[in-house]
Design an enzyme around this catalytic site. Structure first.
Site, PDB file in Angstrom:
ATOM      1  N   ASP A   1       0.829  -1.207   0.000  1.00  0.00           N
ATOM      2  CA  ASP A   1       0.000   0.000   0.000  1.00  0.00           C
ATOM      3  C   ASP A   1       0.861   1.253   0.000  1.00  0.00           C
ATOM      4  O   ASP A   1       0.475   2.299   0.520  1.00  0.00           O
ATOM      5  CB  ASP A   1      -0.928  -0.001   1.228  1.00  0.00           C
ATOM      6  CG  ASP A   1      -2.064   1.007   1.080  1.00  0.00           C
ATOM      7  OD1 ASP A   1      -2.667   1.364   2.116  1.00  0.00           O
ATOM      8  OD2 ASP A   1      -2.335   1.439  -0.063  1.00  0.00           O
TER       9      ASP A   1
ATOM     10  N   LYS B   1       2.664   3.499  -5.708  1.00  0.00           N
ATOM     11  CA  LYS B   1       2.153   2.440  -6.611  1.00  0.00           C
ATOM     12  C   LYS B   1       3.200   1.986  -7.621  1.00  0.00           C
ATOM     13  O   LYS B   1       3.188   0.848  -8.039  1.00  0.00           O
ATOM     14  CB  LYS B   1       0.879   2.915  -7.322  1.00  0.00           C
ATOM     15  CG  LYS B   1      -0.168   3.471  -6.351  1.00  0.00           C
ATOM     16  CD  LYS B   1      -0.389   2.578  -5.136  1.00  0.00           C
ATOM     17  CE  LYS B   1      -1.062   3.327  -3.991  1.00  0.00           C
ATOM     18  NZ  LYS B   1      -1.005   2.561  -2.698  1.00  0.00           N
TER      19      LYS B   1
ATOM     20  N   ASP C   1      -3.260  -3.006  -2.546  1.00  0.00           N
ATOM     21  CA  ASP C   1      -4.330  -2.012  -2.546  1.00  0.00           C
ATOM     22  C   ASP C   1      -4.233  -1.160  -3.821  1.00  0.00           C
ATOM     23  O   ASP C   1      -3.176  -1.072  -4.444  1.00  0.00           O
ATOM     24  CB  ASP C   1      -4.216  -1.108  -1.308  1.00  0.00           C
ATOM     25  CG  ASP C   1      -5.426  -0.189  -1.145  1.00  0.00           C
ATOM     26  OD1 ASP C   1      -5.279   0.884  -0.547  1.00  0.00           O
ATOM     27  OD2 ASP C   1      -6.521  -0.548  -1.649  1.00  0.00           O
ATOM     28  N   ASN C   2      -5.342  -0.533  -4.204  1.00  0.00           N
ATOM     29  CA  ASN C   2      -5.372   0.503  -5.252  1.00  0.00           C
ATOM     30  C   ASN C   2      -4.993   0.045  -6.648  1.00  0.00           C
ATOM     31  O   ASN C   2      -4.418   0.822  -7.425  1.00  0.00           O
ATOM     32  CB  ASN C   2      -4.439   1.665  -4.879  1.00  0.00           C
ATOM     33  CG  ASN C   2      -4.668   2.165  -3.494  1.00  0.00           C
ATOM     34  OD1 ASN C   2      -3.782   2.069  -2.645  1.00  0.00           O
ATOM     35  ND2 ASN C   2      -5.848   2.685  -3.226  1.00  0.00           N
TER      36      ASN C   2
ATOM     37  N   GLU D   1     -11.349   4.202  -0.860  1.00  0.00           N
ATOM     38  CA  GLU D   1     -11.775   4.446   0.519  1.00  0.00           C
ATOM     39  C   GLU D   1     -12.609   5.729   0.652  1.00  0.00           C
ATOM     40  O   GLU D   1     -12.275   6.768   0.107  1.00  0.00           O
ATOM     41  CB  GLU D   1     -10.551   4.538   1.455  1.00  0.00           C
ATOM     42  CG  GLU D   1      -9.455   5.477   1.024  1.00  0.00           C
ATOM     43  CD  GLU D   1      -8.377   4.773   0.229  1.00  0.00           C
ATOM     44  OE1 GLU D   1      -8.673   3.750  -0.400  1.00  0.00           O
ATOM     45  OE2 GLU D   1      -7.243   5.265   0.228  1.00  0.00           O
TER      46      GLU D   1
HETATM   47  N1  LIG Z   1       9.366   2.687  -0.937  1.00  0.00           N
HETATM   48  C1  LIG Z   1       8.794   3.011   0.214  1.00  0.00           C
HETATM   49  N2  LIG Z   1       9.303   2.552   1.384  1.00  0.00           N
HETATM   50  C2  LIG Z   1       8.716   2.887   2.549  1.00  0.00           C
HETATM   51  N3  LIG Z   1       7.618   3.676   2.668  1.00  0.00           N
HETATM   52  C3  LIG Z   1       7.094   4.138   1.532  1.00  0.00           C
HETATM   53  C4  LIG Z   1       7.637   3.841   0.258  1.00  0.00           C
HETATM   54  N4  LIG Z   1       6.881   4.446  -0.681  1.00  0.00           N
HETATM   55  C5  LIG Z   1       5.902   5.123  -0.035  1.00  0.00           C
HETATM   56  N5  LIG Z   1       6.033   4.934   1.307  1.00  0.00           N
HETATM   57  C6  LIG Z   1       5.118   5.451   2.324  1.00  0.00           C
HETATM   58  O1  LIG Z   1       3.867   4.832   2.074  1.00  0.00           O
HETATM   59  C7  LIG Z   1       2.819   5.802   2.062  1.00  0.00           C
HETATM   60  C8  LIG Z   1       2.411   6.073   0.659  1.00  0.00           C
HETATM   61  C9  LIG Z   1       1.296   5.571   0.171  1.00  0.00           C
HETATM   62  C10 LIG Z   1       0.905   5.834  -1.248  1.00  0.00           C
HETATM   63  N6  LIG Z   1      -0.531   5.637  -1.366  1.00  0.00           N
HETATM   64  C11 LIG Z   1      -1.207   6.334  -2.274  1.00  0.00           C
HETATM   65  O2  LIG Z   1      -0.648   7.096  -3.071  1.00  0.00           O
HETATM   66  C12 LIG Z   1      -2.682   6.190  -2.289  1.00  0.00           C
HETATM   67  C13 LIG Z   1      -3.413   7.151  -2.982  1.00  0.00           C
HETATM   68  C14 LIG Z   1      -4.802   7.075  -3.003  1.00  0.00           C
HETATM   69  N7  LIG Z   1      -5.525   8.071  -3.737  1.00  0.00           N
HETATM   70  O3  LIG Z   1      -4.879   8.964  -4.338  1.00  0.00           O
HETATM   71  O4  LIG Z   1      -6.773   8.020  -3.754  1.00  0.00           O
HETATM   72  C15 LIG Z   1      -5.486   6.059  -2.341  1.00  0.00           C
HETATM   73  C16 LIG Z   1      -4.750   5.092  -1.648  1.00  0.00           C
HETATM   74  O5  LIG Z   1      -5.368   4.066  -0.972  1.00  0.00           O
HETATM   75  C17 LIG Z   1      -3.347   5.144  -1.627  1.00  0.00           C
HETATM   76  O6  LIG Z   1      -2.678   4.146  -0.955  1.00  0.00           O
HETATM   77  C18 LIG Z   1       3.429   7.036   2.714  1.00  0.00           C
HETATM   78  O7  LIG Z   1       3.299   6.943   4.113  1.00  0.00           O
HETATM   79  C19 LIG Z   1       4.876   6.941   2.263  1.00  0.00           C
HETATM   80  O8  LIG Z   1       5.753   7.630   3.128  1.00  0.00           O
HETATM   81 MG   LIG Z   2      -3.991   2.503  -0.490  1.00  0.00          MG
END
Ligand SMILES: Nc1ncnc2c1ncn2[C@@H]1O[C@H](/C=C/CNC(=O)c2cc([N+](=O)[O-])cc(O)c2O)[C@@H](O)[C@H]1O
Ligand SMILES: [Mg+2]
Length: 215
Positions: free
Chosen positions: A141, A144, A169-170, A199
């Site tokens: 999650d 993406k 997810d997504n 969500e």
């Molecule tokens: N390589 C990595 N290693 C560790 N932590 C990492 C990482 N890449 C991202 N993260 C962390 O994971 C989370 C990002 C989630 C992206 N979800 C999304 O972009 C997202 C967007 C929507 N939306 O736009 O509707 C809906 C959703 O359910 C979503 O999960 C943030 O807390 C970020 O800091």
């Molecule tokens: Mg998500």
């Protein structure tokens, strides 16, 4: 300075949720996201599918990539038997700090390890850090475009075994087309799609469950 969304979400948890009660933490976050401020938690509709997949998998070792505020961490961990451990990876220190407090409010801190850092850096170290062979269950999650490189890295590090379940997810919104293509048209995985909604909205989304068939 203004608070951040995760800080406002945590405040809603600390005010509205009962300490030590994971379900009240989940309800407080869902209420906050429905009535106060949308946040990118897996949410209640997809969360119920997540619950079902976790329960049918009965995992002993669990990995989550992208902790954010810890909502799905609490959802998954509340279903795990006492001896199991969940490792969740979060690269943003401020989000990790909020997540630890949300997890603690739920009383689940002893079953969760919030690892701060990037998944690509941490995945190769996990076998040694935790003395594990493979993950029974993985929840994706995070960003993406990291889904595909990270599932390949998990394979290369021998962290997936026959029967390992990866739930993403997504896969519709925001979408992960390269990842979907990989798990759906690859003999190493048996994959199926769970239709749902983004969500707290009526926008179409869904989860992809991919079971590793072994090397
Ligand atoms: N390589 C990595 N290693 C560790 N932590 C990492 C990482 N890449 C991202 N993260 C962390 O994971 C989370 C990002 C989630 C992206 N979800 C999304 O972009 C997202 C967007 C929507 N939306 O736009 O509707 C809906 C959703 O359910 C979503 O999960 C943030 O807390 C970020 O800091
Ligand atoms: Mg998500």
């Amino acid at each position: 300075t203004r608070t951040t969304r995760p800080q406002r979400l945590l405040q809603a948890v600390s005010i509205n949720a009962v300490r030590g009660d994971p379900d009240s933490v989940i309800k407080a976050i869902d209420h906050f996201c429905k009535h106060t401020e949308w946040a990118m938690n897996v949410g209640d509709e997809k969360g119920a599918i997540l619950d079902l997949v976790v329960m049918e998998t009965c995992p002993s070792t669990v990995l989550e990539l992208g902790t954010y505020c810890g909502y799905s961490t609490v959802r998954i961990t509340r279903l795990l038997p006492p001896a199991t451990k969940l490792i969740t990876v979060e690269m943003n220190p401020e989000y990790a700090h909020v997540a630890r407090q949300v997890i603690q409010h739920a009383g689940l801190q002893d079953k969760v390890c919030v690892l701060e850092g990037e998944s690509a850096d941490l995945i190769p170290k996990m076998a040694n850090m935790f003395g594990i062979q493979a993950f029974d269950f993985v929840f994706l999650d995070h960003w993406k475009d990291h889904y595909l490189p990270d599932i390949r890295l998990l394979e290369d590090c021998g962290l997936l075994a026959q029967g390992s379940v990866v739930l993403a997810d997504n896969v519709v919104c925001p979408g992960a087309p390269d990842y979907l293509n990989y798990v759906r048209y690859n003999l190493k995985y048996s994959s199926r799609f769970y239709q749902a909604h983004l969500e707290y909205t009526r926008v179409l989304d869904g989860l992809e469950r991919s079971e590793y068939q072994g090397d």
